[in-house]
Design a protein around this motif. Structure first.
Motif, mmCIF file in Angstrom:
data_model
loop_
_atom_site.group_PDB
_atom_site.id
_atom_site.type_symbol
_atom_site.label_atom_id
_atom_site.label_comp_id
_atom_site.label_asym_id
_atom_site.label_seq_id
_atom_site.Cartn_x
_atom_site.Cartn_y
_atom_site.Cartn_z
ATOM 1 N N ARG A 62 3.868 2.166 -3.276
ATOM 2 C CA ARG A 62 4.372 1.036 -1.925
ATOM 3 C C ARG A 62 5.306 0.691 -1.657
ATOM 4 N NH1 ARG A 62 0.834 -3.121 -5.421
ATOM 5 N NH2 ARG A 62 1.634 -3.645 -6.988
ATOM 6 N N SER A 77 3.470 11.676 0.063
ATOM 7 C CA SER A 77 3.085 10.818 -0.161
ATOM 8 C C SER A 77 4.130 9.926 -0.595
ATOM 9 C CB SER A 77 1.949 10.282 -1.194
ATOM 10 O OG SER A 77 2.026 10.602 -2.305
ATOM 11 N N THR A 104 -3.642 5.941 5.410
ATOM 12 C CA THR A 104 -3.236 4.931 4.050
ATOM 13 C C THR A 104 -4.566 4.161 4.255
ATOM 14 O OG1 THR A 104 -2.574 3.044 3.319
ATOM 15 C CG2 THR A 104 -3.076 3.262 5.893
ATOM 16 N N TYR A 131 0.559 -1.448 0.200
ATOM 17 C CA TYR A 131 -0.016 -0.094 0.173
ATOM 18 C C TYR A 131 0.843 1.341 -0.318
ATOM 19 C CZ TYR A 131 -3.951 -3.129 0.781
ATOM 20 O OH TYR A 131 -4.616 -4.269 1.046
ATOM 21 N N ASP A 132 0.131 1.944 -0.994
ATOM 22 C CA ASP A 132 1.287 3.590 -0.579
ATOM 23 C C ASP A 132 0.959 4.437 0.555
ATOM 24 O OD1 ASP A 132 -0.170 4.566 -4.106
ATOM 25 O OD2 ASP A 132 1.033 3.148 -2.978
ATOM 26 N N MET A 133 1.468 5.005 1.033
ATOM 27 C CA MET A 133 1.097 5.723 2.718
ATOM 28 C C MET A 133 1.251 7.048 2.143
ATOM 29 S SD MET A 133 0.993 3.442 4.452
ATOM 30 C CE MET A 133 1.040 4.402 6.141
#
Length: 115
Positions: free
Chosen positions: A53, A50, A98, A32-34
């Motif tokens: 992942r 941002s 997230t 997952y992107d954060m």
């Protein structure tokens, strides 16, 4: 369940540096992107930075580009925000975020930039 716990906020003088950390748990972090977001008093929450992942792509708000660096350690389930050349206008509560089917936020960490 998804949990995000921020740390590292403090009172710092203008021109100083801080490193924020976000410990993630309850989901497959590396998938997952954060992002880091912030909310100053009387203002709406805004995206600061941002990271994808795998960490290969980052994006920054114009107001912090060149001063802040987002990074992540997928082995430790951690995401970081290195903040340099801090300004009074960076004062805010900083949140880790997230999206795992829905949005998840940490409790926030206070950053105050003042002399």
């Amino acid at each position: 369940q998804v949990q995000l716990v921020e740390s590292g906020g403090a009172l710092v003088q203008p021109g100083g540096s801080l490193r924020l950390s976000c410990a993630a748990s309850g989901f497959l972090f590396s998938n997952y992107d954060m992002s880091w977001n912030r909310q100053a008093p009387g203002k709406e929450r805004e995206l600061v930075a941002s990271i994808t992942r795998g960490g290969w792509s980052t994006r920054y708000a114009d107001s912090v580009r060149g001063r802040f660096t987002i990074s992540r350690d997928n082995a430790k389930n951690m995401v970081y925000l290195q903040m340099n050349s801090l300004k009074p206008e960076d004062t805010a509560v900083y949140y880790c975020h997230t999206r795992v089917y829905s949005d998840y936020w940490g409790q926030g960490t206070q950053v105050t930039v003042s002399s």
